[in-house]
Write an enzyme that holds these catalytic residues in place. Structure first.
Site, short mmCIF file in Angstrom:
data_model
loop_
_atom_site.label_atom_id
_atom_site.label_comp_id
_atom_site.label_asym_id
_atom_site.label_seq_id
_atom_site.Cartn_x
_atom_site.Cartn_y
_atom_site.Cartn_z
N HIS A 149 17.41 13.33 -22.09
CA HIS A 149 17.52 13.89 -23.33
C HIS A 149 19.12 14.68 -23.08
O HIS A 149 19.58 14.87 -22.05
CB HIS A 149 16.81 15.05 -23.66
CG HIS A 149 15.43 14.64 -24.23
ND1 HIS A 149 15.21 14.04 -25.30
CD2 HIS A 149 14.15 14.42 -23.38
CE1 HIS A 149 14.05 13.45 -25.39
NE2 HIS A 149 13.35 13.94 -24.22
N LYS B 123 22.53 14.57 -4.55
CA LYS B 123 23.86 14.06 -3.81
C LYS B 123 23.71 12.79 -3.02
O LYS B 123 22.58 12.72 -2.65
CB LYS B 123 24.59 15.30 -3.32
CG LYS B 123 25.08 16.48 -4.02
CD LYS B 123 25.75 17.54 -3.47
CE LYS B 123 26.24 18.59 -4.20
NZ LYS B 123 26.78 19.78 -3.52
N ARG C 8 19.17 18.36 1.72
CA ARG C 8 20.41 18.32 2.82
C ARG C 8 19.73 17.61 3.98
O ARG C 8 18.36 17.35 3.95
CB ARG C 8 20.78 19.63 3.00
CG ARG C 8 19.58 20.76 3.57
CD ARG C 8 20.45 21.91 3.77
NE ARG C 8 19.14 22.86 4.27
CZ ARG C 8 19.06 22.92 5.55
NH1 ARG C 8 19.33 22.14 6.53
NH2 ARG C 8 17.90 23.68 5.85
N LYS D 178 18.01 16.36 9.77
CA LYS D 178 17.77 15.62 11.12
C LYS D 178 18.58 14.44 11.13
O LYS D 178 18.62 13.56 10.22
CB LYS D 178 16.38 15.34 11.54
CG LYS D 178 16.14 14.68 12.80
CD LYS D 178 14.65 14.67 13.00
CE LYS D 178 14.25 14.02 14.55
NZ LYS D 178 13.08 13.91 14.86
#
Length: 227
Positions: A109, A158, A172, A175
């Site tokens: 939307h 990301k 993020r 390891k």
């Protein structure tokens, strides 16, 4: 149209897929829903769906949008997985999707025009051997590098490099994968199809050992509510 072979060797026609490679395995096939055109899956795909956790592969193919889902060979889709494309979602060989993983290349939307369908959309690419964990979410415009793992419950907004584990919201790197460890992937599993078929036969015998003609006839009269 694509021709399917289920665990019991029966052939079916699957008009929903634009293409489907050889050797697919369907467990709970009735709970796999494919919406829209442009859904392509390579050979040796494994789909495991249940009555309370449907697998849904969806493309949006209206107006300026021509969504595509293109999955490579040897991929695994488990209960509750949802993959939705208004643009393009490309999935490499040997990728695995754990329960209730969600991959979407659109907002669906507009931010300010909320009655407007799709909104922002950017293509997604998962490289070979990516593993998307339980309830993890992969958002629009993301590329995930080869062999990387998205931990359970993570939200990826990301790009993710290869050979890492990411977790959290937003995800993020938590390891690096050990470069000295030998990687055994689903692609390796399917490199010897004869041995794999023998394994499936063995598992079937264990799973179906309680079956009998009487049980079969009873199931026709009083169907089980189990998935």
């Amino acid at each position: 149209m694509s021709r399917l072979v289920d665990l019991y060797g029966k052939h079916h026609i699957a008009p929903q897929f634009e293409s489907l490679g050889d050797g697919p395995v369907f467990m709970g096939a009735r709970y796999l829903h494919v919406y829209g055109s442009g859904v392509n899956v390579g050979k040796n795909a494994t789909f495991v769906a249940t009555s309370d956790s449907y697998i849904r592969l969806t493309t949006w193919n209206l107006g300026e949008f021509d969504g595509k889902i293109i999955a490579g060979d040897n991929c695994l889709f488990t209960p509750g997985v949802r993959i939705a494309a208004a643009n393009k979602i490309k999935i490499g060989d040997g990728c695995m999707f754990a329960n209730s993983a969600y991959v979407s290349d659109a907002d669906w939307h507009g931010i300010y025009k909320r009655s407007e369908p799709v909104g922002n959309s950017k293509p997604i690419e998962l490289k070979n051997n990516v593993w998307i964990g339980d309830r993890a979410v992969v958002g629009k415009g993301v590329t995930i590098g080869e062999n990387s793992i998205v931990a359970a419950g993570s939200v990826v907004v990301k790009d993710v490099p290869e050979n890492v584990i990411v977790g959290g919201n937003p995800a993020r790197v938590i390891k690096d994968l050990d470069a000295n460890e030998e990687m055994h992937t689903r692609n390796d599993l399917f490199s010897d199809r004869k041995s794999l078929d023998e394994l499936y036969d063995y598992l079937d015998k264990i799973n179906l050992k309680e079956n009998s003609t009487i049980r079969f006839l009873k199931s026709l009269i009083i169907p089980s509510k189990k998935s």
